[in-house]
Design an enzyme around this catalytic site. Structure first.
Site, PDB file in Angstrom:
ATOM      1  N   GLU A 173      53.605 -23.853  -3.964  1.00 45.28           N
ATOM      2  CA  GLU A 173      54.487 -23.212  -2.979  1.00 45.28           C
ATOM      3  C   GLU A 173      53.647 -22.633  -1.858  1.00 45.28           C
ATOM      4  O   GLU A 173      52.602 -22.035  -2.100  1.00 45.28           O
ATOM      5  CB  GLU A 173      55.274 -22.027  -3.582  1.00 45.28           C
ATOM      6  CG  GLU A 173      56.421 -22.410  -4.447  1.00 45.28           C
ATOM      7  CD  GLU A 173      57.175 -21.197  -5.012  1.00 45.28           C
ATOM      8  OE1 GLU A 173      57.102 -20.109  -4.401  1.00 45.28           O
ATOM      9  OE2 GLU A 173      57.810 -21.344  -6.059  1.00 45.28           O
ATOM     10  N   GLU A 187      55.451 -18.307 -11.741  1.00 41.38           N
ATOM     11  CA  GLU A 187      55.022 -16.945 -11.396  1.00 41.38           C
ATOM     12  C   GLU A 187      55.358 -15.888 -12.439  1.00 41.38           C
ATOM     13  O   GLU A 187      56.190 -15.003 -12.197  1.00 41.38           O
ATOM     14  CB  GLU A 187      55.632 -16.533 -10.061  1.00 41.38           C
ATOM     15  CG  GLU A 187      55.227 -17.422  -8.914  1.00 41.38           C
ATOM     16  CD  GLU A 187      55.618 -16.848  -7.554  1.00 41.38           C
ATOM     17  OE1 GLU A 187      56.332 -15.843  -7.510  1.00 41.38           O
ATOM     18  OE2 GLU A 187      55.189 -17.426  -6.549  1.00 41.38           O
TER      19      GLU A 187
END
Ligand code: GCO
Length: 455
Positions: free
Chosen positions: A365, A177
């Site tokens: 995720e 991320e």
């Protein structure tokens, strides 16, 4: 089209996703390992940041976390008992290279060798993230992600990891991320290293973009035959109204939150048409950068939790857009105050699938924090269970609709250190009693184990 109907019945079997579909669970070093100064580990920006007064909820830190450093054997055995055959974890850069480069910390390397070897012994495939936010503090002291020298530091670090572990680790993710660690860490200052402002942000963005491709190239060369990806946060963005200014605001937020890092990798450049401020990234570019940010990853990891509703705002600098909080929208939310909105994962798979050069999409995720209680030694978490099932229904629907989604990793294994929020948001499928370090399988974890067993 995504299915908007409320709680759906879940009657899928793991097998319905196909025999090659990858099922796993994700973690990150700083969130679970603890042992922050053991065996020669150098300080990371998270060690430094959490030591600052009032940076983190109740002054909590990851100094002990889940003590995975000492408990990895029992934890990996628990993964095995949960029928989880793919385990995503990250390497702590300063555990391996305490100063960020140069001298290797053999004891840190030994730890990861033990973890990797024990996973393999247990029939669990390691999926390794190279950078999940715990930059060596020594590098931050020299500018961290804002300093172009990070490209060389990162390249050397990846080479070291590939050489040390590449004989056994065949699944890699370069960054976790980048939008979050540059946005929260270098623009808003709410994550480590706590820096603020556009200059810090834009330089960090450009260097992170280049680092992804550099990491990818090093792995491809050093670990032939391995599967190489990188991971992005993403949320479906909905305009608050159909007024032009809200629609435009939503397009800007989408460019920033969902497109900023993937498009340059694919050779499309930064999405500055929809978000003109990104033109200022040019200032940080060297001649060949547009070429050098391109890399053909074997997969793109997408991490989705929620959707965001966005409206125009005069007061937000640069973006002129703001998120309308879920708590103000009368919708179901998690302990993070994020809306529970399963079709978001479908939409994000569809959006990433729209890039023709992405070979594979893996959900690296997805999960939810809810307040959990131990009652008679058990943790019953029906909300998390239905969250997982409803999101999985949408992943399956995306697959049926022909989108190339080929794996799912739940976030997360044990309740852990949730960054600025500390320990109160519990995302685990396994409950952690942080005072005794006892683990208790939650109802959701038991369900995941059964679901995978039928596979
Ligand atoms: C992230 C991180 C995780 C978080 C999770 C819940 O992607 O933000 O990968 O470390 O804990 O997303 O917020």
């Amino acid at each position: 089209m995504p299915d908007n109907s409320a709680l759906q019945h879940f009657d899928l079997k793991a097998n319905d996703f196909g025999k090659d579909f990858i099922w796993g669970i994700s973690t990150a070093a700083y969130q679970i390992e603890g042992a922050f100064d053991k065996d020669g580990k150098g300080p990371s920006i998270w060690d430094e940041f959490t030591a600052k007064k009032s940076a983190i909820f109740q002054g909590q830190t990851g100094q002990i976390a889940c003590d995975f450093y000492h408990r990895y054997e029992e934890d990996i055995l628990l993964l095995k008992a949960m029928n989880i055959s793919h385990f995503r974890f990250s390497l702590s850069w300063p555990r391996i290279l305490p100063d960020g480069y140069g001298t290797l910390n053999q004891l840190g390397v030994d730890f990861y060798n033990r973890v990797i070897n024990f996973c393999l012994e247990c029939g669990i495939t390691p999926w390794v993230t190279l950078y999940h936010w715990d930059l060596p503090q020594a590098l931050e002291d020299n500018g961290g992600w804002t300093n172009r020298d990070i490209l060389g530091w990162f390249e050397d670090y990846v080479k070291v990891c590939a050489t040390l572990f590449g004989d056994r680790v065949k699944h890699w993710m370069v960054l976790n991320e980048p939008m979050v660690f540059t946005g929260a860490g270098y623009f808003l200052g709410v994550h480590a290293p706590g820096r603020k402002g556009l200059k810090n942000f834009l330089s960090a963005v450009h260097h992170a973009t280049l680092a992804q491709a550099i990491g990818g190239r090093v792995l491809r060369e050093s670990v032939p035959g391995s599967t190489i990806g990188t991971t992005f946060s993403c949320s479906q963005i909905i305009p608050y109204s159909q007024k032009t200014k809200d629609v435009k605001a939503a397009a800007k937020a989408d460019a920033l939150l969902n497109r900023l890092f993937i498009e340059p990798i694919l050779g499309m450049g930064y999405p500055s048409q929809d978000l003109p401020i990104l033109k200022r990234l040019d200032k940080y570019k060297n001649v060949d950068d547009d070429k050098n940010v391109v890399f053909d990853f074997d997969f793109i990891g997408i991490q989705n939790y929620t959707r965001e509703v966005v409206k125009h705002s005069y007061t937000v600098p640069y973006l002129r857009a703001k998120i309308v909080k879920a708590t103000k929208r009368n919708v179901k939310t998690t302990a993070m105050d994020w809306e529970v909105y399963p079709p978001s994962i479908y939409q994000m798979i569809a959006q990433f699938n729209g890039y023709k050069d992405i070979k594979k999409i893996i959900i690296t995720e997805n999960g939810a924090a809810f307040e959990d209680y131990v009652k008679h030694g058990k943790v019953h978490d029906p909300e998390r269970l239905s969250y997982l099932q409803e999101y999985l229904n949408q992943v399956h629907k995306a697959q049926i609709d022909g989108y190339k989604v080929s794996g799912y990793f739940a976030w997360t294994f044990t309740d852990n250190f949730e960054w600025a929020e500390g320990y109160y948001p519990r995302f685990g499928l396994v409950y952690t009693d942080f005072s005794s370090q006892k683990r208790i399988l939650k109802t959701s974890g038991k369900w995941y184990a059964d679901f995978l067993q039928k596979f």
